[in-house]
Design a protein around this motif. Structure first.
Motif, PDB file in Angstrom:
ATOM      1  N   THR A 452     -15.056 -35.191  -6.559  1.00 25.61           N
ATOM      2  CA  THR A 452     -15.183 -33.991  -5.606  1.00 25.61           C
ATOM      3  C   THR A 452     -13.702 -33.647  -5.132  1.00 25.61           C
ATOM      4  O   THR A 452     -13.576 -32.523  -4.666  1.00 25.61           O
ATOM      5  CB  THR A 452     -15.795 -34.803  -4.430  1.00 25.61           C
ATOM      6  OG1 THR A 452     -16.975 -35.519  -4.802  1.00 25.61           O
ATOM      7  CG2 THR A 452     -16.231 -33.896  -3.223  1.00 25.61           C
ATOM      8  N   ARG A 456     -13.942 -29.934  -6.455  1.00 22.77           N
ATOM      9  CA  ARG A 456     -14.591 -29.129  -5.296  1.00 22.77           C
ATOM     10  C   ARG A 456     -13.702 -29.450  -4.236  1.00 22.77           C
ATOM     11  O   ARG A 456     -14.097 -29.925  -2.919  1.00 22.77           O
ATOM     12  CB  ARG A 456     -15.997 -29.519  -5.097  1.00 22.77           C
ATOM     13  CG  ARG A 456     -16.721 -29.478  -6.445  1.00 22.77           C
ATOM     14  CD  ARG A 456     -18.346 -29.775  -5.863  1.00 22.77           C
ATOM     15  NE  ARG A 456     -18.736 -28.520  -5.073  1.00 22.77           N
ATOM     16  CZ  ARG A 456     -20.002 -28.676  -4.538  1.00 22.77           C
ATOM     17  NH1 ARG A 456     -21.042 -29.832  -4.829  1.00 22.77           N
ATOM     18  NH2 ARG A 456     -20.596 -27.601  -3.648  1.00 22.77           N
ATOM     19  N   LEU A 458     -12.351 -27.269  -2.005  1.00 22.52           N
ATOM     20  CA  LEU A 458     -12.898 -27.021  -0.372  1.00 22.52           C
ATOM     21  C   LEU A 458     -13.925 -27.523   0.063  1.00 22.52           C
ATOM     22  O   LEU A 458     -13.911 -27.445   1.297  1.00 22.52           O
ATOM     23  CB  LEU A 458     -12.967 -25.322  -0.911  1.00 22.52           C
ATOM     24  CG  LEU A 458     -11.857 -24.506  -1.472  1.00 22.52           C
ATOM     25  CD1 LEU A 458     -12.389 -23.207  -1.756  1.00 22.52           C
ATOM     26  CD2 LEU A 458     -10.683 -24.457  -0.579  1.00 22.52           C
ATOM     27  N   HIS A 459     -14.604 -28.101  -0.497  1.00 20.88           N
ATOM     28  CA  HIS A 459     -15.965 -28.685  -0.213  1.00 20.88           C
ATOM     29  C   HIS A 459     -15.823 -30.058   0.238  1.00 20.88           C
ATOM     30  O   HIS A 459     -16.846 -31.133   0.490  1.00 20.88           O
ATOM     31  CB  HIS A 459     -17.408 -28.630  -0.954  1.00 20.88           C
ATOM     32  CG  HIS A 459     -17.541 -27.128  -1.025  1.00 20.88           C
ATOM     33  ND1 HIS A 459     -17.107 -26.434  -2.102  1.00 20.88           N
ATOM     34  CD2 HIS A 459     -18.287 -26.233  -0.485  1.00 20.88           C
ATOM     35  CE1 HIS A 459     -17.603 -25.267  -1.956  1.00 20.88           C
ATOM     36  NE2 HIS A 459     -18.391 -25.033  -1.093  1.00 20.88           N
ATOM     37  N   TYR A 460     -14.466 -30.802  -0.171  1.00 21.40           N
ATOM     38  CA  TYR A 460     -14.150 -32.116  -0.092  1.00 21.40           C
ATOM     39  C   TYR A 460     -14.667 -32.789   1.319  1.00 21.40           C
ATOM     40  O   TYR A 460     -15.248 -33.886   1.372  1.00 21.40           O
ATOM     41  CB  TYR A 460     -12.886 -32.454  -0.581  1.00 21.40           C
ATOM     42  CG  TYR A 460     -12.335 -33.940  -0.512  1.00 21.40           C
ATOM     43  CD1 TYR A 460     -12.938 -34.606  -1.524  1.00 21.40           C
ATOM     44  CD2 TYR A 460     -11.716 -34.295   0.203  1.00 21.40           C
ATOM     45  CE1 TYR A 460     -12.618 -36.055  -1.388  1.00 21.40           C
ATOM     46  CE2 TYR A 460     -11.298 -35.629   0.390  1.00 21.40           C
ATOM     47  CZ  TYR A 460     -11.902 -36.557  -0.578  1.00 21.40           C
ATOM     48  OH  TYR A 460     -11.412 -37.835  -0.566  1.00 21.40           O
ATOM     49  N   THR A 461     -13.909 -32.282   2.362  1.00 20.55           N
ATOM     50  CA  THR A 461     -14.102 -32.636   3.731  1.00 20.55           C
ATOM     51  C   THR A 461     -15.412 -32.847   4.013  1.00 20.55           C
ATOM     52  O   THR A 461     -16.123 -33.897   4.627  1.00 20.55           O
ATOM     53  CB  THR A 461     -13.264 -31.676   4.476  1.00 20.55           C
ATOM     54  OG1 THR A 461     -11.826 -31.791   4.183  1.00 20.55           O
ATOM     55  CG2 THR A 461     -13.250 -32.656   5.894  1.00 20.55           C
ATOM     56  N   ALA A 462     -16.234 -31.774   3.807  1.00 17.34           N
ATOM     57  CA  ALA A 462     -17.692 -31.911   4.154  1.00 17.34           C
ATOM     58  C   ALA A 462     -18.440 -32.665   3.172  1.00 17.34           C
ATOM     59  O   ALA A 462     -19.414 -33.735   3.977  1.00 17.34           O
ATOM     60  CB  ALA A 462     -18.274 -30.280   3.876  1.00 17.34           C
ATOM     61  N   ILE A 463     -18.150 -33.012   2.113  1.00 21.71           N
ATOM     62  CA  ILE A 463     -19.065 -33.793   1.068  1.00 21.71           C
ATOM     63  C   ILE A 463     -18.856 -35.175   1.572  1.00 21.71           C
ATOM     64  O   ILE A 463     -19.826 -36.043   1.578  1.00 21.71           O
ATOM     65  CB  ILE A 463     -18.836 -33.569  -0.273  1.00 21.71           C
ATOM     66  CG1 ILE A 463     -19.181 -32.156  -0.738  1.00 21.71           C
ATOM     67  CG2 ILE A 463     -19.422 -34.625  -1.136  1.00 21.71           C
ATOM     68  CD1 ILE A 463     -19.070 -31.749  -2.080  1.00 21.71           C
TER      69      ILE A 463
END
Length: 847
Positions: A452, A456, A458-463
């Motif tokens: 991740t 990904r 840019l989405h790492y913190t959210a995931i």
């Protein structure tokens, strides 16, 4: 049509938030436990409750499933519990497990990560599950009341009336009735529009709290809920009261013993009925206006009753308690083996001492290295990322993993005591697979984290949010526990009546299964499909994740991607060290390959030992944090300078030759003594065992300081880094403290030999000698850890010249630019205790 589509779209994006006042819920749980425990618990529990000890919400949330599983296992495995009453009890326990599992996990996650959000679909699913299993339990309790009525009022016709077929039909009707009731409750709620507030004033999704959130007129649905749930609860409760009235009427004219025998089985049932039907009738027989009362009352029928059912039915029922005791001792019926013999790695005494030294050093490195990582990650805010959170958990698992096997191996190598009790062997097998499989799952999660982060970003913190990380780690532990339970239960089912020699240095599935005196082909296949496929499956997932990472970054290897790949490289090394030996060991039937026990060393000792080195050497962030932590409160001092014994070149040369000769004589003498003691069987007594340990310490003590001093005398290189000084100080204090304790033990050995010569061999047994030697090392390490933490957490901001030729406590304390009085007092106190111990023991020595 458009309006329905709008509702469906809003439902797909809608989520509810539980509003749980934790202080009120905790108070309610604790007050309830105290009230119920006063009636059912032993006296010592009640005394603890009066002192407000030991009552916390997480235990009752977790206990129903464990105790319910125990009752299901007891009833299904015991032939004496095959009557209709225990058939219903088994189904009641299974329903309790399902019922508590619908609400408790979500509540536990709310306690841990403070995430009280649930999706719309999850909320409707929880509503369906609560009413499905709750209503099924109501019908099963009614069937159990009918069973007791027939058993007491018509005992001669009981076997014919309560046939197996009728009991199965009654249970089937209970499940069908629960499904129908839950469907009728859930469908109207799911079709309501929810377009405004989403805060559920409850700790789970129930009918009345959701009706309050709907943006429509819900009077019809509320009335239907009362007519459905309330009428079912009240009518079944009245049927139960009537059945007990009939039972009491039929007992007229009976003797006192007859009354006691008949009512003993009904007493537990009545307790459950009151606890369950009273709160449900209160909640569902009326339109709810005060949800705070409903929330408090709901604790009884969702948590308290499933928790108390196993206790009530076991504490109040002699047959169930007897069956549980028999189940725990079931192996005695077919197994004559009460202990196993662990062969170990070698029978040669010299190799055993070598393995002891290597394993002790490896275990020490595992403990210190992984503790260092945990402390570093927990104290440095820069490492508060998902990757290092998972690394911290991996370090904790590595400590637990090695602690399952290594301490016992060290005792066996030192004392020669290779026996392990049957129960101890099974416990070791359970915890080995529990922690080992949890580590495999955690490494898989770490691979997903790296995938991740790289693919990904840019989405790492959210995931990989904090709640998601906690949930993944909890899933790893849960998966490990499930795997280990399966492995252990399959092993416990086997009879052991013949050989008891395990060709390994710890209890594992393949070598233990080979000792069973029955056909184990099916068991081996099941175990291989469990452990082997977990190892292979996780390994393939890891390989796939790294293949995707390489494919992603192949075209663009920027500096950031190189940094990400460098962290992946350390992960790949850990994976290779752990998974390859596990796949070799478990993905095949149990065989007698002589290399198996040596392969096990890789994943039980070598891999946990290498993890801290790999992650610290490959991660610049961890190295920087460790270096920063080592220099806490330091401003300028990064190295110290030894003054030495003299600055004159002639004297330095003379001192060099003198100390070199002394060092070589010390090494030669102690090595000769060690060889003589280990090779001569006449010297295998407690006195020479301790003397050999003393020689080993005398080898280590000068090796810590003399080589550095010789280099300074010859090359005039007097500098030592801060980390080097810390390590030298820690090692020297550890060895000296261990030697002091060992001298005390040797004095005790001489006292026993002189004053109690006839009992000498029985008192100074091999096992006691090993325990005493281990205790001296443990005391020395703890003493050194205390001294080092007291000295090197001080501030050093000025002079750096140590008035000595090694890092000792007084000259280092003299360089600190902060107050050292309190620490000096503590150090003197500890040193005085150790010194007085030797002084007290010395008079008992023959000298």
């Amino acid at each position: 049509m458009d309006h329905g589509e709008e509702h469906r779209k809003s439902h797909s994006l809608f989520s509810f938030i539980y509003h749980i006042p934790l202080d009120r819920l905790n108070s309610c749980l604790q007050d309830t436990f105290k009230m119920l425990c006063t009636a059912h618990c032993p006296v010592d529990w009640q005394e603890k409750l009066q002192q407000h000890e030991g009552i916390h919400p997480p235990e009752p949330l977790r206990e129903p499933r464990v105790a319910g599983n125990l009752i299901v296992l007891t009833v299904t495995r015991s032939r004496h519990l095959s009557s209709p009453m225990y058939f219903f009890l088994c189904h009641l326990s299974f329903v309790d497990i399902c019922y508590s599992s619908v609400t408790a996990p979500q509540m536990i996650s709310g306690f841990l990560v403070e995430n009280n959000t649930i999706s719309f679909a999850g909320c409707i699913g929880q509503l369906f599950g609560v009413h499905f299993f709750g209503c099924t339990e109501i019908f099963i309790l009614t069937a159990m009341a009918y069973d007791r009525c027939v058993a007491i009022c018509r005992p001669l016709h009981y076997p014919a009336l309560m046939s197996r077929r009728l009991c199965s039909c009654m249970v089937g009707v209970s499940w069908a009735g629960g499904f129908l009731h839950s469907t009728l409750q859930t469908l109207p709620i799911a079709l309501l529009p929810f377009c405004g507030p989403n805060r559920v004033t409850h700790y789970f999704c129930d009918v009345h709290p959701l009706l309050h959130l709907a943006c429509a007129d819900t009077r019809a649905e509320g009335l239907a809920a009362v007519a459905n749930s309330g009428v079912i609860s009240l009518s079944c409760f009245l049927i139960l009261v009537t059945s007990y009235g009939v039972i009491l009427a039929s007992l007229r004219g009976q003797t006192l013993s007859g009354w006691h025998k008949a009512l003993s089985t009904c007493g537990s049932h009545i307790t459950v009925v009151i606890l369950f039907f009273g709160p449900t009738t209160f909640v569902y027989i009326r339109p709810s206006s005060d949800l705070s009362k409903d929330r408090s009352v709901a604790v009884f029928y969702t948590l308290i009753t499933p928790m108390l059912n196993p206790l009530i039915y076991t504490l109040q029922n002699g047959e169930v308690k007897a069956a549980m005791r028999k189940l725990c001792r079931r192996k005695d019926n077919f197994s004559r083996v009460t202990e196993f013999i662990l062969v170990g790695l070698s029978d040669t005494r010299e190799l055993q001492l070598l393995f002891f030294t290597l394993f002790l050093l490896a275990y020490t490195m595992v403990l210190l290295g992984n503790l260092l990582i945990i402390v570093t990650v927990r104290t440095d805010p820069k490492l508060f990322s998902p990757m290092y959170f998972l690394l911290c958990n991996l370090s904790f698992i590595d400590i637990c993993y090695t602690s399952v096997t290594i301490p016992r191996v060290l005792v066996a190598l030192l004392s020669g005591h290779k026996a392990i009790a049957f129960e101890g062997c099974m416990a070791q097998l359970f915890f080995l697979h529990f922690v080992g499989s949890s580590e495999m799952f955690l490494l898989t999660v770490m691979a997903f984290d790296r995938y991740t982060a790289i693919c990904r970003p840019l989405h790492y913190t959210a995931i990989m949010a904090r709640g998601a990380c906690w949930a993944l780690v909890a899933a790893c532990w849960l998966g490990g526990f499930t795997h280990s339970i399966v492995q252990t239960v399959l092993t416990l089912q086997l009879p052991f009546c013949g050989p008891n020699t395990i060709h390994s240095f710890f209890c594992d599935v393949p070598p233990v299964v080979r000792l069973a005196c029955t056909d184990t082909a099916l068991t081996e296949w099941l175990m291989a499909s469990n452990s082997g496929l977990i190892s292979l499956g996780c390994f393939l997932v890891l390989v796939a994740s790294y293949a995707l990472i390489l494919a992603k970054v192949r075209a663009r290897l920027s500096q950031g991607h190189w940094k990400a790949l460098s962290t992946c490289a350390s992960h790949v090394m850990v994976v290779t060290l752990l998974f390859m030996p596990c796949i070799f060991t478990y993905l095949r039937p149990a065989g007698a390959l002589p290399t198996n026990k040596y392969v096990c060393v890789i994943y039980t000792i070598f891999s946990p030992m290498m993890n801290p080195l790999i992650y610290t050497l490959r991660s610049s962030e961890v190295k920087e944090s460790i270096d920063k932590m080592q220099r806490v409160n330091l401003s300028t001092v990064s190295e110290f300078v030894f003054v030495g014994l003299s600055d004159a070149p002639e004297i330095r040369l003379l001192l060099f030759v003198l100390f070199l000769l002394i060092y070589l004589a010390t090494m030669a003498g102690n090595i000769t003594l060690l060889i003589a003691i280990s090779t001569d069987s006449h010297l295998h007594s407690p006195m020479y065992f301790f003397l050999g340990s003393l020689s080993l310490l005398d080898l280590l003590c000068p090796t810590i300081t003399v080589p550095k001093m010789l280099g300074a005398l010859l090359l005039e290189h007097k500098e030592i880094s801060f980390s080097g000084c810390l390590f030298q100080h820690f090692s020297l204090i550890a060895v000296v403290g261990t030697e002091i304790c060992l001298l005390t033990v040797m004095a005790y050995d001489r006292y026993v030999a002189v004053c109690h010569p006839l009992r000498y061999l029985s008192i100074m047994s091999t096992k006691l000698c090993a325990q005493l030697a281990t205790g001296t090392w443990a005391t020395g390490l703890l003493n050194s850890l205390l001294h080092t933490s007291l000295v090197f957490t001080l501030s050093f901001c000025g002079p750096n010249k140590i008035q000595q030729y090694y890092c000792d406590i007084p000259p280092v304390l003299a360089l600190s630019c902060s107050s050292t009085h309190s620490r000096e007092l503590v150090i003197l106190l500890v040193a005085g205790v150790l010194g007085s111990a030797v002084g007290t023991a010395s008079p008992h020595s023959p000298a």
